[in-house]
Design a protein around this motif. Structure first.
Motif, PDB file in Angstrom:
ATOM      1  N   GLU A   1     -37.533  20.928   3.324  1.00 40.09           N
ATOM      2  CA  GLU A   1     -36.701  21.712   4.241  1.00 40.09           C
ATOM      3  C   GLU A   1     -35.962  20.824   5.246  1.00 40.09           C
ATOM      4  O   GLU A   1     -34.825  21.123   5.625  1.00 40.09           O
TER       5      GLU A   1
ATOM      6  N   ASP B   1     -39.165  36.359   5.680  1.00 39.03           N
ATOM      7  CA  ASP B   1     -39.364  34.975   6.107  1.00 39.03           C
ATOM      8  C   ASP B   1     -38.919  34.026   4.995  1.00 39.03           C
ATOM      9  O   ASP B   1     -38.122  33.094   5.212  1.00 39.03           O
TER      10      ASP B   1
ATOM     11  N   HIS C   1     -35.545  31.152   4.661  1.00 40.22           N
ATOM     12  CA  HIS C   1     -35.657  29.749   4.284  1.00 40.22           C
ATOM     13  C   HIS C   1     -34.976  29.482   2.938  1.00 40.22           C
ATOM     14  O   HIS C   1     -34.315  28.454   2.769  1.00 40.22           O
TER      15      HIS C   1
ATOM     16  N   HIS D   1     -37.560  31.158  14.103  1.00 42.34           N
ATOM     17  CA  HIS D   1     -36.447  31.102  13.156  1.00 42.34           C
ATOM     18  C   HIS D   1     -35.104  30.990  13.883  1.00 42.34           C
ATOM     19  O   HIS D   1     -34.182  30.329  13.403  1.00 42.34           O
TER      20      HIS D   1
ATOM     21  N   ILE E   1     -37.974  23.369  12.272  1.00 37.27           N
ATOM     22  CA  ILE E   1     -38.488  23.611  10.921  1.00 37.27           C
ATOM     23  C   ILE E   1     -39.945  23.193  10.828  1.00 37.27           C
ATOM     24  O   ILE E   1     -40.799  23.936  10.333  1.00 37.27           O
TER      25      ILE E   1
ATOM     26  N   ASN F   1     -42.217  25.562  12.559  1.00 33.19           N
ATOM     27  CA  ASN F   1     -42.345  26.870  11.910  1.00 33.19           C
ATOM     28  C   ASN F   1     -43.258  26.830  10.696  1.00 33.19           C
ATOM     29  O   ASN F   1     -43.941  27.808  10.383  1.00 33.19           O
TER      30      ASN F   1
END
Length: 204
Positions: free
Chosen positions: A94, A136, A140, A180, A199, A202
């Motif tokens: 990510e 969620d 992403h 987010h 990121i 999270n």
């Protein structure tokens, strides 16, 4: 008001896969639960062919495990060391995606992401935690797809779904959406350092 693209019409196989996925995420199908092809076929009113396709698909995602002569079952919960490894791998993918997105997202794409966050908030307000998980993941996945298309999504997706079997983290509605939003705001500001930090925070 921004118009959303019409929802994609799912095939019967994809609808069945989505339902089984939901059953696993919600805990209705617990880890190590064995699946019976005939019972699944009867449940969904289809032949065993589509059920086998679904089992193969969900096995590739890491939610199911299928062994010769043993049938399929819901995958087991990860050992803590392996879970930590998966968290690291997912974070790495990510962060890489975030780096590819610097100054790349359009206003329309930011609007789509805002809508996905609104859907996450709605699911939290309704305390629909299966939908919370789906929303969620959708947020992403959107970023991953924009960064690297299907190739990067296919690399990333099994880690996400496999981690969900261990997902015990509980956050408040405010915290979840705020995490987010930090990612999104950092991308709007073209602040890669802040976006990467958001990121990593999270993904736990």
């Amino acid at each position: 008001m921004n118009a959303r693209k019409p929802n994609k019409i799912l095939s019967v196989k994809d609808q069945i896969a989505d339902q089984i996925r939901s059953d696993i995420i919600s805990g209705d199908l617990a880890p190590n639960t064995k699946l019976n092809e005939k019972e699944m076929a009867d449940r969904f009113g289809v032949s065993r062919g589509p059920i086998r396709d679904v089992i193969l698909q969900l096995s590739k995602e890491g939610l199911l495990i299928s062994k010769n002569n043993c049938g399929a079952s819901v995958n087991s919960i990860l050992e803590p060391k392996v879970q930590r490894l998966m968290i690291k791998l997912r974070r790495d993918i990510e962060v890489y995606a975030i780096e590819q997105l610097k100054d790349k997202l359009t206003d329309a794409e930011f609007s789509e992401l805002d809508t996905l966050l609104s859907e996450l908030q709605t699911a939290l307000d309704k305390e629909d935690y299966t939908q919370v998980t789906k929303s969620d993941i959708a947020f992403h996945k959107y970023l991953i797809n924009k960064a690297g298309g299907d190739e990067l999504v296919n690399l990333w997706y099994p880690y996400v779904m496999r981690m969900r079997l261990n997902y015990k983290r509980i956050t408040s509605s405010t915290e979840c959406v705020a995490e987010h939003k930090l990612i999104l705001d950092a991308l709007r500001d073209s602040d890669l350092s802040k976006a990467s930090k958001a990121i990593k925070s999270n993904i736990k």
